[in-house]
Design an enzyme around this catalytic site. Structure first.
Site, PDB file in Angstrom:
ATOM      1  N   LYS A 126     -10.359  60.868  23.259  1.00  0.00           N
ATOM      2  CA  LYS A 126      -9.826  61.556  22.073  1.00  0.00           C
ATOM      3  C   LYS A 126      -9.131  60.575  21.142  1.00  0.00           C
ATOM      4  O   LYS A 126      -9.051  60.811  19.921  1.00  0.00           O
ATOM      5  CB  LYS A 126      -8.896  62.696  22.478  1.00  0.00           C
ATOM      6  CG  LYS A 126      -7.714  62.315  23.371  1.00  0.00           C
ATOM      7  CD  LYS A 126      -6.474  61.949  22.597  1.00  0.00           C
ATOM      8  CE  LYS A 126      -5.343  61.548  23.527  1.00  0.00           C
ATOM      9  NZ  LYS A 126      -4.104  61.165  22.812  1.00  0.00           N
ATOM     10  N   THR A 176      -3.780  64.993  18.594  1.00  0.00           N
ATOM     11  CA  THR A 176      -3.859  63.578  18.261  1.00  0.00           C
ATOM     12  C   THR A 176      -4.520  63.352  16.905  1.00  0.00           C
ATOM     13  O   THR A 176      -4.193  62.393  16.205  1.00  0.00           O
ATOM     14  CB  THR A 176      -4.630  62.819  19.356  1.00  0.00           C
ATOM     15  OG1 THR A 176      -4.091  63.156  20.629  1.00  0.00           O
ATOM     16  CG2 THR A 176      -4.507  61.317  19.175  1.00  0.00           C
TER      17      THR A 176
END
Length: 337
Positions: A189, A246
């Site tokens: 990610k 994120t």
């Protein structure tokens, strides 16, 4: 009450140390940096990385690794991913048979393509290695804002023990046996977050961000399942949950580095300005190599690598992603013909 050793006194290690102390545990925190130890011990606060979060007076801050490890009920390994193997190697002489080590960093080793738990197990074969991951910026955990994470462990016993150690009214913890899926979601990610930051830096909008998040999790899940992870993991907290936070948060160092590159800075200039380890930069090459090894299509990861390491302009990378060959969104969904 447990006796806990935390190795790594950056923002995440500090936030988790305060959480564990608030839960009633005795915490010893180790840092390799003597100046950092002195600052934490005297100021009871990480002035650079977690300002405003106070360390309890009974928390021990030390440069002595052996003292941090010996006779502890479990250990938390919170050093940046690029230092995981070397730190684990130095820890090995002091770790007891079956001692639990919870790794809380996120990354993949470029040279071996091993996850962090794999590296720790190689260096400390006598340890019981678990992982903690999820959408959990240290700045918010330190401020005691409600957060949820997942503990991955080889046995239910270890997972539920650690769950009971970390869980609180502001930190909810789930358990899972899918250590590999958790670690892949947590490391890959960061690469997608670089792309999201680049898009922000280029001035693109919410439509672009949503596309990167959804197509990004599709790439992560394709690779993760091919490697043996579980699809349920990638649709949960350590997959789509961690990816959303994120890609979108002002606290994300990966998004910030990408944003700076989108504005025209080089990778090194962006990393220097962030002033913290940008894990996605170190995981990008490993992600591309894994995609090639397992024959999985990961176009966003490929383009991020080209921007990072081949001098490709971010705008050109976006153009190439948009103009790829037309296809179905999901090959599992087809018309009956």
């Amino acid at each position: 009450m447990a006796n806990v050793g935390v190795l790594g006194a950056g923002s995440w290690g500090t936030a988790l140390s305060v959480l564990l102390s608030d839960n009633g545990h005795q915490v010893t925190v180790w840092s390799i940096d003597k100046d950092e130890v002195k600052m934490l011990d005297e100021k009871r606060e990480h002035l650079q990385k977690l300002p405003g979060v106070k360390l309890p007076q009974d928390m021990v801050i030390t440069n002595d690794m052996e003292m941090t490890i010996r006779d502890k009920d479990f250990l938390v390994l919170a050093v940046p991913s690029i230092y995981t193997r070397s730190t684990a190697r130095n820890m090995r002489p002091y770790v007891a048979e079956g001692q639990i080590i919870v790794d809380v960093a996120k990354g993949i080793e470029e040279s071996t393509l091993k996850t962090l738990s794999g590296q720790i197990e190689e260096e400390i074969p006598q340890a019981d290695v678990a992982v903690l991951s999820g959408p959990s910026h240290a700045e918010e955990v330190g401020r005691k804002l409600p957060t949820t994470c997942v503990i991955g462990a080889k046995t239910r016993k270890t997972a539920e023990y650690l769950q009971s150690m970390f869980i609180s009214k502001v930190f909810r913890v789930y358990t899972s046996p899918d250590i590999l899926g958790i670690e892949l979601g947590g490391s890959l990610k960061n690469v997608i977050a670089l792309a999201a930051g680049i898009a922000d830096g280029l001035g693109y909008g919410d439509n672009t961000k949503a596309a990167l998040i959804t197509r990004g999790i599709a790439e992560i899940a394709r690779l993760g399942v091919k490697m043996g992870g579980k699809i349920e993991t990638f649709t949960g907290l350590t997959g789509i949950g961690d990816l959303i936070v994120t890609c979108a948060s002002v606290h994300s160092r990966n998004r910030k580095a990408g944003y700076l590159m989108g504005q025209g800075k080089s990778m090194q200039e962006a990393m220097d300005e962030v002033k913290m380890v940008v894990e996605g930069v170190y995981s990008a090459k490993a992600a591309a190599r894994l995609a090639e090894k397992y024959d999985v299509s990961m176009p966003i990861v490929v383009e991020v690598n080209k921007v990072l390491f081949e001098g490709k302009s971010p705008a050109e990378a976006v153009d190439d992603l948009m103009m790829r060959e037309s296809r179905s969104e999901n090959m599992a969904l087809m018309w009956d013909e």
